[in-house]
Design a protein around this motif. Structure first.
Motif, PDB file in Angstrom:
ATOM      1  N   VAL B 154      19.198  33.854  69.763  1.00  0.00           N
ATOM      2  CA  VAL B 154      18.939  34.720  68.621  1.00  0.00           C
ATOM      3  C   VAL B 154      19.532  34.041  67.392  1.00  0.00           C
ATOM      4  O   VAL B 154      20.687  33.598  67.429  1.00  0.00           O
ATOM      5  CB  VAL B 154      19.592  36.100  68.824  1.00  0.00           C
ATOM      6  N   MET B 155      18.744  33.905  66.323  1.00  0.00           N
ATOM      7  CA  MET B 155      19.295  33.356  65.088  1.00  0.00           C
ATOM      8  C   MET B 155      19.159  34.384  63.977  1.00  0.00           C
ATOM      9  O   MET B 155      18.138  35.050  63.866  1.00  0.00           O
ATOM     10  CB  MET B 155      18.594  32.063  64.688  1.00  0.00           C
ATOM     11  N   LEU B 156      20.220  34.530  63.179  1.00  0.00           N
ATOM     12  CA  LEU B 156      20.175  35.405  62.013  1.00  0.00           C
ATOM     13  C   LEU B 156      21.161  34.916  60.968  1.00  0.00           C
ATOM     14  O   LEU B 156      22.122  34.266  61.343  1.00  0.00           O
ATOM     15  CB  LEU B 156      20.456  36.865  62.403  1.00  0.00           C
ATOM     16  N   ASP B 157      20.899  35.141  59.709  1.00  0.00           N
ATOM     17  CA  ASP B 157      19.752  35.704  59.058  1.00  0.00           C
ATOM     18  C   ASP B 157      18.692  34.617  58.854  1.00  0.00           C
ATOM     19  O   ASP B 157      19.045  33.480  58.561  1.00  0.00           O
ATOM     20  CB  ASP B 157      20.225  36.311  57.737  1.00  0.00           C
ATOM     21  N   VAL B 158      17.426  34.959  58.971  1.00  0.00           N
ATOM     22  CA  VAL B 158      16.391  33.958  58.717  1.00  0.00           C
ATOM     23  C   VAL B 158      15.574  34.304  57.476  1.00  0.00           C
ATOM     24  O   VAL B 158      14.443  33.839  57.330  1.00  0.00           O
ATOM     25  CB  VAL B 158      15.461  33.743  59.928  1.00  0.00           C
ATOM     26  N   GLY B 159      16.163  35.113  56.584  1.00  0.00           N
ATOM     27  CA  GLY B 159      15.459  35.287  55.326  1.00  0.00           C
ATOM     28  C   GLY B 159      15.501  36.656  54.681  1.00  0.00           C
ATOM     29  O   GLY B 159      14.786  36.890  53.714  1.00  0.00           O
ATOM     30  N   ASN B 250      16.105  30.352  57.225  1.00  0.00           N
ATOM     31  CA  ASN B 250      14.671  30.320  56.965  1.00  0.00           C
ATOM     32  C   ASN B 250      14.139  28.887  56.980  1.00  0.00           C
ATOM     33  O   ASN B 250      13.092  28.600  57.573  1.00  0.00           O
ATOM     34  CB  ASN B 250      14.393  30.991  55.610  1.00  0.00           C
ATOM     35  N   VAL B 251      14.876  27.976  56.328  1.00  0.00           N
ATOM     36  CA  VAL B 251      14.447  26.573  56.332  1.00  0.00           C
ATOM     37  C   VAL B 251      14.462  26.031  57.760  1.00  0.00           C
ATOM     38  O   VAL B 251      13.532  25.338  58.187  1.00  0.00           O
ATOM     39  CB  VAL B 251      15.359  25.720  55.419  1.00  0.00           C
ATOM     40  N   ALA B 252      15.508  26.389  58.532  1.00  0.00           N
ATOM     41  CA  ALA B 252      15.617  25.867  59.900  1.00  0.00           C
ATOM     42  C   ALA B 252      14.445  26.333  60.764  1.00  0.00           C
ATOM     43  O   ALA B 252      13.812  25.518  61.436  1.00  0.00           O
ATOM     44  CB  ALA B 252      16.946  26.282  60.522  1.00  0.00           C
ATOM     45  N   ILE B 253      14.135  27.648  60.753  1.00  0.00           N
ATOM     46  CA  ILE B 253      13.039  28.079  61.645  1.00  0.00           C
ATOM     47  C   ILE B 253      11.709  27.471  61.218  1.00  0.00           C
ATOM     48  O   ILE B 253      10.916  27.077  62.060  1.00  0.00           O
ATOM     49  CB  ILE B 253      12.873  29.626  61.764  1.00  0.00           C
ATOM     50  N   LYS B 254      11.476  27.373  59.928  1.00  0.00           N
ATOM     51  CA  LYS B 254      10.194  26.811  59.499  1.00  0.00           C
ATOM     52  C   LYS B 254      10.113  25.318  59.820  1.00  0.00           C
ATOM     53  O   LYS B 254       9.034  24.810  60.133  1.00  0.00           O
ATOM     54  CB  LYS B 254       9.972  27.079  58.008  1.00  0.00           C
ATOM     55  N   THR B 255      11.242  24.607  59.734  1.00  0.00           N
ATOM     56  CA  THR B 255      11.240  23.189  60.100  1.00  0.00           C
ATOM     57  C   THR B 255      10.973  23.030  61.595  1.00  0.00           C
ATOM     58  O   THR B 255      10.178  22.181  62.013  1.00  0.00           O
ATOM     59  CB  THR B 255      12.586  22.534  59.745  1.00  0.00           C
ATOM     60  N   GLY B 256      11.635  23.868  62.400  1.00  0.00           N
ATOM     61  CA  GLY B 256      11.437  23.807  63.844  1.00  0.00           C
ATOM     62  C   GLY B 256      10.002  24.142  64.228  1.00  0.00           C
ATOM     63  O   GLY B 256       9.373  23.427  65.016  1.00  0.00           O
ATOM     64  N   GLU B 257       9.459  25.210  63.633  1.00  0.00           N
ATOM     65  CA  GLU B 257       8.074  25.603  63.914  1.00  0.00           C
ATOM     66  C   GLU B 257       7.102  24.504  63.498  1.00  0.00           C
ATOM     67  O   GLU B 257       6.163  24.185  64.221  1.00  0.00           O
ATOM     68  CB  GLU B 257       7.717  26.887  63.155  1.00  0.00           C
ATOM     69  N   GLY B 258       7.363  23.924  62.316  1.00  0.00           N
ATOM     70  CA  GLY B 258       6.492  22.865  61.806  1.00  0.00           C
ATOM     71  C   GLY B 258       6.513  21.643  62.719  1.00  0.00           C
ATOM     72  O   GLY B 258       5.466  21.063  63.023  1.00  0.00           O
ATOM     73  N   THR B 259       7.707  21.262  63.167  1.00  0.00           N
ATOM     74  CA  THR B 259       7.852  20.106  64.054  1.00  0.00           C
ATOM     75  C   THR B 259       7.111  20.352  65.362  1.00  0.00           C
ATOM     76  O   THR B 259       6.380  19.483  65.858  1.00  0.00           O
ATOM     77  CB  THR B 259       9.340  19.845  64.341  1.00  0.00           C
ATOM     78  N   ALA B 260       7.280  21.551  65.927  1.00  0.00           N
ATOM     79  CA  ALA B 260       6.619  21.886  67.188  1.00  0.00           C
ATOM     80  C   ALA B 260       5.100  21.861  67.018  1.00  0.00           C
ATOM     81  O   ALA B 260       4.371  21.370  67.881  1.00  0.00           O
ATOM     82  CB  ALA B 260       7.084  23.261  67.671  1.00  0.00           C
ATOM     83  N   ARG B 261       4.620  22.350  65.870  1.00  0.00           N
ATOM     84  CA  ARG B 261       3.166  22.392  65.650  1.00  0.00           C
ATOM     85  C   ARG B 261       2.595  20.982  65.554  1.00  0.00           C
ATOM     86  O   ARG B 261       1.573  20.667  66.149  1.00  0.00           O
ATOM     87  CB  ARG B 261       2.862  23.195  64.378  1.00  0.00           C
ATOM     88  N   VAL B 262       3.294  20.110  64.818  1.00  0.00           N
ATOM     89  CA  VAL B 262       2.827  18.726  64.678  1.00  0.00           C
ATOM     90  C   VAL B 262       2.801  18.036  66.038  1.00  0.00           C
ATOM     91  O   VAL B 262       1.859  17.310  66.367  1.00  0.00           O
ATOM     92  CB  VAL B 262       3.731  17.958  63.684  1.00  0.00           C
ATOM     93  N   MET B 263       3.811  18.299  66.874  1.00  0.00           N
ATOM     94  CA  MET B 263       3.851  17.663  68.188  1.00  0.00           C
ATOM     95  C   MET B 263       2.736  18.175  69.093  1.00  0.00           C
ATOM     96  O   MET B 263       2.144  17.414  69.851  1.00  0.00           O
ATOM     97  CB  MET B 263       5.212  17.886  68.847  1.00  0.00           C
ATOM     98  N   ARG B 264       2.451  19.486  69.015  1.00  0.00           N
ATOM     99  CA  ARG B 264       1.357  20.029  69.825  1.00  0.00           C
ATOM    100  C   ARG B 264       0.023  19.397  69.431  1.00  0.00           C
ATOM    101  O   ARG B 264      -0.790  19.042  70.282  1.00  0.00           O
ATOM    102  CB  ARG B 264       1.279  21.558  69.674  1.00  0.00           C
TER     103      ARG B 264
END
Lengths: 370, 370
Positions: B154-159, B250-264
């Motif tokens: 669980v991560m907080l706060d994300v924005g 917020n920056v961390a989750i979006k970076t992680g999501e972006g990285t995962a999307r590019v790899m997929r």
């Protein structure tokens, strides 16, 4: 140091890179293997290698390709990963890291590479090389695999300093675009400012001020300002230079690296799961290797310290020989382009519009790729 | 709202979730498909659905499984992704988002789900539900795929808010551990504070102060404080709760999501590259599907707003039916555990040690999983 690397280059017929052999996780053998890989590929490169001579001499002697191309500087002490930057600044004089930086300071080398403690390397670099006139906070810039045509973005700062005000962020934009011009062939880089959303009303007062400053310098400094970008844009194709403070940048790169590592592990497990998936892995080998190469963080190993009188490349502490070689290649390429001098001119030129002209004489001459 | 959801639950024999049908990228059809998936799997769930009746009625009528389980609240207006939070607070009364929150406020529903504008949803939630006594800044908590035994951190706060002081970060730690206890079976969660390094001397003054505060509350609030963690620990197995300010998160989750999307994307391209790799993809289908499921962000769709009088789940704006269903399931599970009441007791109890006792009477009774 302006001018001295050129003398050195002329004298030796090659560019000399100063390499800290100690302080990486894997020890000097990996560093020597790394510079040997670079020497093999690049006939125009030479090295000054810093560390205990009795360890380094046999390692270098074993690599034929390094014959006559490495000068060893015998220094006994090593900066460890646990050393605090403040201690190293007081007591670091006999270390390989200190010695590696002094080779730039003395004009013997055109760039330095170290796998050691990042905080200590930045502190020593500031102490020995000094900041460029007009630079408040130097920054660490890294290359980040992305969907850009060139395959990478530059992000800065990723950890030189945890804070940055609006003026600092403007300087990061200027230094980052200069770096992109000298390491990739992009005449007019796109600059994005990292925020929690792309709308102009989002984010802190500092970010809004930086937005205005960076937008205001775009024409003069010849970059395209794409405005606020989000974390998801870092691996995307929105900007060539991502500007942020060192705290946010450091968290972002480590989150991205961690996510990529977990996915690679999961992919490997998926292929080892069953007999069929093992066969599939064999059939897909070529494609998977291509993917793996594209995503390989070792290919882009090397954080560049920007805003100093000289080029310093921080290699990952856990880099293998290929990683060290990539960091050395980066230092070589930047030295070849005369990057340090062009960056100094760029910062001085931007400063001249907002402050008294502090640019040293003659520095304004650089134009080609600044 | 304490007590009212229980009445509602007793009356209907099921838990009612209030769902904003509008404001998501894909429109109300996807939201209705999502709640139908939830209804199919869970006989104990009922819905109040908010939006224009003439659009919602035919959509609901087409899903047999929703028969007799959905009450439609006819509201005409919709909060768009472009609306500013301040505008919505002034003029949002006739919107489906406002109506969805009022169903919690009035005790008609035990939790609310919306795919709409995050900023507006948080602003309206604070306006209509009010902050818990003792909470300065509510936070948005998300589940993050990780190497933990439970598969998520669980991560907080994300924005929710771009700033956080040391007291806020302590409250995030308390709210995050309470959330973990009520959504996973972990009695004594591990809490990490996000920083640029794990050494205690690193980071800003606020982080050092928060480090001391969070360490000081560990015994009383029954969590294990693992100290500073880095971005690379977010997808790892170091902590169950990652505490950070809303900007960094917020920056961390979006970076992680972006990285995962590019790899997929890169993985898909790798398998489409050649005839052999296409055959490999067929052979590896089962393994790849398993991997894909493990990494599927839709499974963990739903940011939970913590620190309010009521449970609000923000579904991703681009969620499909499966994503909406996951967000609904999360709201249901938290309601089932009486999470909102337990969280209120936890925050009040922690506050009692540092401030005057502001806990409402009777709230201290909650003990089981607070």
């Amino acid at each position: 140091m302006t001018g001295k690397p050129d003398q050195n280059q002329a004298k030796a017929g090659r560019i000399t890179i100063s390499v800290d052999a100690m302080g990486g996780d894997a020890g000097p053998a990996v560093v020597v293997a790394g510079i040997a890989m670079s020497a093999e590929k690049n006939p125009d490169i030479g090295f000054i290698l810093h560390g205990p001579a009795e360890q380094l001499k046999p390692l270098v002697a074993r690599k034929r390709t390094l014959e006559g191309r490495v000068e060893i500087r015998d220094v006994r002490d090593v900066v460890t990963m646990e050393d605090k930057p403040s201690q190293v600044m007081r007591n670091g004089k006999g270390t390989s890291m200190w010695s590696a930086l002094d080779a730039i300071k003395n004009g013997e080398a055109a760039g330095a590479v170290s796998c050691g403690n990042t905080g200590a390397l930045m502190a020593l670099s500031m102490l020995r090389l000094r900041k460029l006139p007009g630079v408040n906070r130097p920054a660490i810039a890294i290359l980040w695999p992305s969907l850009n045509p060139q395959g990478f973005n530059v992000m800065l700062d990723v950890g030189a300093d945890v804070k940055a005000d609006a003026e600092d962020l403007l300087q990061y934009a200027l230094m980052g675009t200069s770096y992109v011009r000298n390491s990739m062939d992009i005449a007019r880089p796109r600059v994005g400012l990292l925020n929690v959303g792309t709308e102009e009303h989002k984010g802190s007062a500092v970010l809004k001020e930086a937005h205005a400053l960076i937008a205001g310098h775009a024409a003069q400094a010849n970059y395209e300002f794409t405005g606020f970008v989000e974390g998801s844009d870092i691996p995307g194709d929105t900007a060539d230079v991502i500007v942020t403070d060192g705290f946010t940048g450091n968290v972002a790169i480590k989150t991205g690296e961690g996510t990529a590592r977990v996915m690679r592990t999961a992919l490997r497990e998926a292929f080892e799961y069953s007999f069929l998936s093992r066969i599939a892995a064999v059939l897909a080998m070529t494609s998977l290797k291509r993917l793996s190469k594209r995503m390989d963080p070792r290919r882009v190993n090397g954080g560049v310290f920007l805003g100093l009188n000289g080029t310093v490349v921080k290699s990952h502490g856990g880099a293998d020989a290929m990683g060290v070689s990539a960091a050395v290649k980066l230092a070589f390429r930047l030295a070849q382009h005369g990057f340090a001098e062009k960056l100094a001119a760029r910062v001085a030129s931007a400063g001249a519009h907002t402050q008294d002209d502090t640019a040293p004489r003659g520095m304004r001459a650089a134009t080609e790729k600044d």
